[in-house]
Design a protein around this motif. Structure first.
Motif, PDB file in Angstrom:
ATOM      1  N   ARG A 163       0.704  -1.543   0.218  1.00  0.00           N
ATOM      2  CA  ARG A 163      -0.068   0.189  -0.344  1.00  0.00           C
ATOM      3  C   ARG A 163       0.809   0.994   0.174  1.00  0.00           C
ATOM      4  NH1 ARG A 163      -5.346  -0.462   3.561  1.00  0.00           N
ATOM      5  NH2 ARG A 163      -6.621  -2.523   2.408  1.00  0.00           N
ATOM      6  N   PHE A 164       0.298   2.810  -0.169  1.00  0.00           N
ATOM      7  CA  PHE A 164       0.630   3.835  -0.426  1.00  0.00           C
ATOM      8  C   PHE A 164       0.709   4.444   1.078  1.00  0.00           C
ATOM      9  CE2 PHE A 164       0.572   8.350  -0.253  1.00  0.00           C
ATOM     10  CZ  PHE A 164       1.256   8.541  -0.548  1.00  0.00           C
ATOM     11  N   TRP A 165       1.995   4.401   1.883  1.00  0.00           N
ATOM     12  CA  TRP A 165       1.793   4.813   3.267  1.00  0.00           C
ATOM     13  C   TRP A 165       2.392   6.516   3.148  1.00  0.00           C
ATOM     14  CZ3 TRP A 165       1.051   1.714   7.763  1.00  0.00           C
ATOM     15  CH2 TRP A 165       1.206   0.586   7.668  1.00  0.00           C
ATOM     16  N   THR A 166       1.835   7.120   4.353  1.00  0.00           N
ATOM     17  CA  THR A 166       1.688   8.958   4.262  1.00  0.00           C
ATOM     18  C   THR A 166       1.558   8.762   5.715  1.00  0.00           C
ATOM     19  OG1 THR A 166       1.758  10.427   3.338  1.00  0.00           O
ATOM     20  CG2 THR A 166      -0.150   9.242   3.494  1.00  0.00           C
ATOM     21  N   ARG A 167       2.013   9.873   6.201  1.00  0.00           N
ATOM     22  CA  ARG A 167       1.573  10.683   7.730  1.00  0.00           C
ATOM     23  C   ARG A 167      -0.203  10.816   7.180  1.00  0.00           C
ATOM     24  NH1 ARG A 167       4.211  12.898  11.716  1.00  0.00           N
ATOM     25  NH2 ARG A 167       2.598  14.395  11.790  1.00  0.00           N
ATOM     26  N   HIS A 244      -0.450  -3.270   6.325  1.00  0.00           N
ATOM     27  CA  HIS A 244       0.061  -3.968   8.277  1.00  0.00           C
ATOM     28  C   HIS A 244       1.358  -4.377   8.700  1.00  0.00           C
ATOM     29  CE1 HIS A 244      -3.949  -4.983   8.280  1.00  0.00           C
ATOM     30  NE2 HIS A 244      -3.892  -6.567   7.389  1.00  0.00           N
ATOM     31  N   ILE A 245       2.402  -3.714   8.274  1.00  0.00           N
ATOM     32  CA  ILE A 245       4.284  -3.586   8.358  1.00  0.00           C
ATOM     33  C   ILE A 245       4.381  -2.751   9.324  1.00  0.00           C
ATOM     34  CG2 ILE A 245       5.147  -2.419   6.439  1.00  0.00           C
ATOM     35  CD1 ILE A 245       7.028  -4.332   6.762  1.00  0.00           C
ATOM     36  N   LEU A 246       3.547  -1.137   9.403  1.00  0.00           N
ATOM     37  CA  LEU A 246       4.360  -0.386  10.170  1.00  0.00           C
ATOM     38  C   LEU A 246       2.318   0.050  10.614  1.00  0.00           C
ATOM     39  CD1 LEU A 246       5.856   2.096   7.629  1.00  0.00           C
ATOM     40  CD2 LEU A 246       6.186   0.816  10.444  1.00  0.00           C
ATOM     41  N   ASP A 247       1.914  -0.833  11.142  1.00  0.00           N
ATOM     42  CA  ASP A 247       0.594  -0.884  12.077  1.00  0.00           C
ATOM     43  C   ASP A 247       0.494  -0.222  13.532  1.00  0.00           C
ATOM     44  OD1 ASP A 247      -0.829  -1.110   9.364  1.00  0.00           O
ATOM     45  OD2 ASP A 247      -1.791  -2.954  10.537  1.00  0.00           O
ATOM     46  N   ASP A 248       2.337  -0.026  13.867  1.00  0.00           N
ATOM     47  CA  ASP A 248       2.355  -0.187  15.149  1.00  0.00           C
ATOM     48  C   ASP A 248       2.781   1.892  15.083  1.00  0.00           C
ATOM     49  OD1 ASP A 248       4.911   0.143  14.279  1.00  0.00           O
ATOM     50  OD2 ASP A 248       5.544  -0.340  15.597  1.00  0.00           O
ATOM     51  N   CYS A 249       2.156   2.392  14.266  1.00  0.00           N
ATOM     52  CA  CYS A 249       2.005   4.059  14.152  1.00  0.00           C
ATOM     53  C   CYS A 249       1.548   4.575  13.856  1.00  0.00           C
ATOM     54  CB  CYS A 249       3.624   4.511  12.930  1.00  0.00           C
ATOM     55  SG  CYS A 249       5.685   3.614  13.341  1.00  0.00           S
ATOM     56  N   PRO A 250       0.297   5.135  14.951  1.00  0.00           N
ATOM     57  CA  PRO A 250       0.005   5.636  14.420  1.00  0.00           C
ATOM     58  C   PRO A 250      -0.379   6.813  14.009  1.00  0.00           C
ATOM     59  CG  PRO A 250      -0.184   6.031  17.056  1.00  0.00           C
ATOM     60  CD  PRO A 250       1.180   5.117  16.340  1.00  0.00           C
ATOM     61  N   GLN A 251       0.689   7.625  13.503  1.00  0.00           N
ATOM     62  CA  GLN A 251       0.602   8.609  13.527  1.00  0.00           C
ATOM     63  C   GLN A 251       0.323   8.661  11.557  1.00  0.00           C
ATOM     64  OE1 GLN A 251       3.307   7.155  14.889  1.00  0.00           O
ATOM     65  NE2 GLN A 251       4.735   9.612  16.158  1.00  0.00           N
ATOM     66  N   LEU A 252       0.765   7.201  11.313  1.00  0.00           N
ATOM     67  CA  LEU A 252       1.162   6.688  10.123  1.00  0.00           C
ATOM     68  C   LEU A 252      -0.674   6.423   9.347  1.00  0.00           C
ATOM     69  CD1 LEU A 252       4.218   5.545   9.810  1.00  0.00           C
ATOM     70  CD2 LEU A 252       3.646   7.572   9.002  1.00  0.00           C
ATOM     71  N   VAL A 253      -0.953   6.438   8.405  1.00  0.00           N
ATOM     72  CA  VAL A 253      -2.068   5.610   7.018  1.00  0.00           C
ATOM     73  C   VAL A 253      -1.448   4.973   6.355  1.00  0.00           C
ATOM     74  CG1 VAL A 253      -2.386   7.628   6.147  1.00  0.00           C
ATOM     75  CG2 VAL A 253      -4.412   6.192   6.907  1.00  0.00           C
ATOM     76  N   SER A 254      -1.912   3.755   5.770  1.00  0.00           N
ATOM     77  CA  SER A 254      -2.316   3.367   5.055  1.00  0.00           C
ATOM     78  C   SER A 254      -3.517   3.383   3.781  1.00  0.00           C
ATOM     79  CB  SER A 254      -1.476   1.967   4.928  1.00  0.00           C
ATOM     80  OG  SER A 254      -2.954   0.864   4.905  1.00  0.00           O
ATOM     81  N   ILE A 255      -3.017   3.443   2.564  1.00  0.00           N
ATOM     82  CA  ILE A 255      -4.170   3.351   1.185  1.00  0.00           C
ATOM     83  C   ILE A 255      -3.583   2.607   0.464  1.00  0.00           C
ATOM     84  CG2 ILE A 255      -5.170   5.432  -0.273  1.00  0.00           C
ATOM     85  CD1 ILE A 255      -3.617   8.008   2.203  1.00  0.00           C
ATOM     86  N   PRO A 256      -5.051   1.836  -0.148  1.00  0.00           N
ATOM     87  CA  PRO A 256      -4.842   1.191  -0.946  1.00  0.00           C
ATOM     88  C   PRO A 256      -4.479   1.105  -2.877  1.00  0.00           C
ATOM     89  CG  PRO A 256      -6.590   0.590  -0.184  1.00  0.00           C
ATOM     90  CD  PRO A 256      -6.176   2.134   0.562  1.00  0.00           C
ATOM     91  N   THR A 257      -4.219   0.952  -3.557  1.00  0.00           N
ATOM     92  CA  THR A 257      -3.879   1.578  -4.949  1.00  0.00           C
ATOM     93  C   THR A 257      -4.452   1.152  -6.029  1.00  0.00           C
ATOM     94  OG1 THR A 257      -1.482   0.246  -5.218  1.00  0.00           O
ATOM     95  CG2 THR A 257      -1.181   2.145  -3.698  1.00  0.00           C
ATOM     96  N   ASP A 258      -4.549   1.802  -7.446  1.00  0.00           N
ATOM     97  CA  ASP A 258      -5.117   1.693  -8.407  1.00  0.00           C
ATOM     98  C   ASP A 258      -4.083   1.903  -9.100  1.00  0.00           C
ATOM     99  OD1 ASP A 258      -6.338   0.787  -9.706  1.00  0.00           O
ATOM    100  OD2 ASP A 258      -7.377   3.147 -10.320  1.00  0.00           O
ATOM    101  N   PRO A 259      -3.531   1.207 -10.555  1.00  0.00           N
ATOM    102  CA  PRO A 259      -3.749  -0.622  -9.984  1.00  0.00           C
ATOM    103  C   PRO A 259      -3.055  -1.342  -8.795  1.00  0.00           C
ATOM    104  CG  PRO A 259      -2.157  -0.370 -11.188  1.00  0.00           C
ATOM    105  CD  PRO A 259      -2.132   1.115 -11.522  1.00  0.00           C
ATOM    106  N   PRO A 260      -3.851  -2.528  -7.988  1.00  0.00           N
ATOM    107  CA  PRO A 260      -3.003  -2.986  -7.002  1.00  0.00           C
ATOM    108  C   PRO A 260      -2.049  -3.401  -6.477  1.00  0.00           C
ATOM    109  CG  PRO A 260      -5.116  -4.272  -7.652  1.00  0.00           C
ATOM    110  CD  PRO A 260      -5.293  -2.590  -8.697  1.00  0.00           C
ATOM    111  N   LEU A 261      -0.582  -3.163  -5.932  1.00  0.00           N
ATOM    112  CA  LEU A 261       0.063  -3.382  -5.852  1.00  0.00           C
ATOM    113  C   LEU A 261       0.368  -5.126  -4.978  1.00  0.00           C
ATOM    114  CD1 LEU A 261       2.128  -0.360  -4.782  1.00  0.00           C
ATOM    115  CD2 LEU A 261       1.724  -1.523  -7.120  1.00  0.00           C
TER     116      LEU A 261
END
Length: 298
Positions: A163-167, A244-261
């Motif tokens: 996924r795309f991860w960002t603050r 899920h790799i950075l689920d322990d970081c509440p400051q970050l969010v992961s977003i699905p991509t198009d096309p999916p990875l």
């Protein structure tokens, strides 16, 4: 015919004397006599003839003696090899990818706890390095991302998304989907690449789009997971990483991509047949990952 019968027969052939053969084998003479009689009865032929100067081999006996001696030697070699193999399997050398370590940091500890009699030696490498160590025979089993050209038997442990991860306070954080071709614009990107030293093997890193033109503003690439994590937390970059790799970081969010990875984890080993010990580890890993990735599990 049994190996025991052949062992008795071969010893008599060597000694040319039933009594001496029984003494060498530390058994009674009747036991040897019975074993040879059973062989003769099975094949309907005399194998030994009693003479004044000892036992004499018949033609059939000579035929059996030559082959029985070789067969017993092979059985001894096989027994020694199996004992060595089973003794060595008490130690398992497992190589894991850096991403696997961060997705499932407690896996090796939990597997060791479930197998206290096992000596577990673990190593963390990039995907390409793991394959190189497998080819050299310096590890027994590897767990890593998928490669299109993996030359080893393998089993899929996980099929998931990258996924795309960002603050959470970044301009793209509110998107339901990130359209890779159109949404990134000037967004600064940092890429985590396990195999940064092997640019010709870019395809084994499945965490980001392979179309370089779609991700134009790449500030840096790194094989240090701690660096990409820190830059994300600082808001300096966004990135592509497994869900899920950075689920322990509440400051970050992961977003699905198009096309999916897509991101796959595999276990693989060298050779056509997997030992019972390695099969146990691979099965444990598969069950462990399934439990951890189940909804509601951490």
């Amino acid at each position: 015919m049994t190996l025991l019968q052949l062992a008795y027969f071969v010893e008599v052939c060597k000694c040319r004397n039933m009594t001496k053969a029984a003494a060498n084998l530390h058994i009674s003479q009747p036991a040897i006599t019975k074993a040879i009689q059973e062989l003769e009865s099975e094949y309907g032929a005399r194998l030994l003839l009693r003479r004044k100067n000892g036992q004499e081999l018949t033609g059939e006996g000579q035929f059996l003696y030559q082959r029985a001696e070789a067969l017993l030697h092979q059985a001894e070699e096989l027994d020694a090899a199996m004992k060595q193999l089973c003794s060595r399997r008490k130690t398992v050398r497992v190589g894991v990818s850096v991403v696997f370590v961060h997705l499932f940091p407690d896996f090796l500890r939990d597997y060791q706890a479930a197998n206290p009699g096992l000596e577990l030696k673990s190593y963390a490498f990039g995907t390409v390095e793991l394959q190189q160590h497998m080819e050299k025979g310096s590890i027994d089993v590897a767990i890593s991302g998928q490669s299109d050209s993996l030359p080893f038997p393998s089993r899929v442990l996980l099929q998931a998304e990258s996924r795309f991860w960002t603050r959470r306070d970044s301009p793209l954080a509110g998107r339901e989907v990130i359209h890779i071709d159109t949404d990134l614009g000037d967004t600064p990107i940092g890429l985590f690449r396990e195999n940064i030293s092997y640019p010709q093997n870019r395809g084994v890193d499945q965490f980001y789009p392979l179309r370089g033109e779609a991700v134009a503003n790449v500030l840096f690439c790194t094989n240090q997971f701690g660096e990409i994590r820190q830059k994300l937390l600082e808001g300096a970059v966004s990135t592509f990483l497994p869900q899920h790799i950075l689920d322990d970081c509440p400051q970050l969010v992961s977003i699905p991509t198009d096309p999916p990875l897509r991101f796959n984890l595999l276990a693989y080993w060298n050779g056509g047949h997997i030992s019972s010990q390695l099969l146990d580890l691979v099965t444990f890993a598969q069950d462990y990952i399934a439990r951890r990735m189940a909804p509601g599990e951490g």
